[in-house]
Scaffold this active site. Structure first.
Site, PDB file in Angstrom:
ATOM      1  N   HIS A 177       3.864   0.893 -14.449  1.00 56.00           N
ATOM      2  CA  HIS A 177       4.909  -0.061 -14.085  1.00 56.00           C
ATOM      3  C   HIS A 177       5.386   0.155 -12.649  1.00 56.00           C
ATOM      4  O   HIS A 177       5.731   1.273 -12.270  1.00 56.00           O
ATOM      5  CB  HIS A 177       6.071   0.070 -15.074  1.00 56.00           C
ATOM      6  CG  HIS A 177       7.200  -0.865 -14.821  1.00 56.00           C
ATOM      7  ND1 HIS A 177       7.066  -2.229 -14.900  1.00 56.00           N
ATOM      8  CD2 HIS A 177       8.481  -0.636 -14.478  1.00 56.00           C
ATOM      9  CE1 HIS A 177       8.223  -2.797 -14.618  1.00 56.00           C
ATOM     10  NE2 HIS A 177       9.094  -1.839 -14.353  1.00 56.00           N
ATOM     11  N   TYR A 212      -6.374 -11.798   7.720  1.00 56.41           N
ATOM     12  CA  TYR A 212      -5.130 -11.331   7.089  1.00 56.41           C
ATOM     13  C   TYR A 212      -5.113 -11.595   5.577  1.00 56.41           C
ATOM     14  O   TYR A 212      -4.074 -11.866   5.003  1.00 56.41           O
ATOM     15  CB  TYR A 212      -3.912 -11.980   7.756  1.00 56.41           C
ATOM     16  CG  TYR A 212      -3.748 -11.612   9.198  1.00 56.41           C
ATOM     17  CD1 TYR A 212      -3.144 -10.417   9.559  1.00 56.41           C
ATOM     18  CD2 TYR A 212      -4.218 -12.445  10.203  1.00 56.41           C
ATOM     19  CE1 TYR A 212      -2.989 -10.074  10.901  1.00 56.41           C
ATOM     20  CE2 TYR A 212      -4.080 -12.101  11.546  1.00 56.41           C
ATOM     21  CZ  TYR A 212      -3.473 -10.911  11.877  1.00 56.41           C
ATOM     22  OH  TYR A 212      -3.318 -10.566  13.203  1.00 56.41           O
TER      23      TYR A 212
END
Length: 129
Positions: free
Chosen positions: A20, A121
């Site tokens: 998590h 990018y």
């Protein structure tokens, strides 16, 4: 025999360690090396595999809470490339940051997957839900 679409054992092992709020980076071919985090280089040639290829394989098996990309992705890529990324990341909240700010998040990741991606990018940071 292991019957799963993700056959790369190092990549599979990395994803199995994600918990998590952990993050992983999927980068294009020109992204810098970060010695402080594990890097799995799966690049073969230009766009083999691409960042999108890797996303398509892992996202059905990886719960993403949000992701980050560089703002420059939107100004350096054509509409078709942006549309393809939006389709794959459809329900995932995305935040765009200046590329320099984006790179400051990288050392916090548990791993980096380097692809042969050539879209400008197109690096992405995924945070597990």
């Amino acid at each position: 025999m292991f019957n799963h679409p993700l056959l790369n054992p190092a990549l599979h092992e990395l994803l199995m360690r994600v918990r998590h709020t952990n993050t992983i980076v999927i980068s294009d071919k020109g992204f810098p090396f970060w010695p402080e985090i594990e890097t799995i280089d799966i690049s073969l040639a230009d766009d083999q595999p691409s960042v999108l290829d890797v996303l398509k394989v892992i996202l059905p098996h990886f719960t993403v809470g949000k992701c980050w990309m560089a703002e420059e992705f939107n100004s350096w890529n054509n509409e078709e490339t942006k549309k393809q990324f939006a389709a794959v990341l459809s329900d995932i909240p995305r935040e765009f940051k200046d590329h320099d700010e984006f790179k400051k998040l990288v050392p916090k990741a548990i791993g980096l997957i380097r692809t042969g991606g050539t879209a400008s990018y197109s690096n992405i940071i995924l945070e597990s839900a």
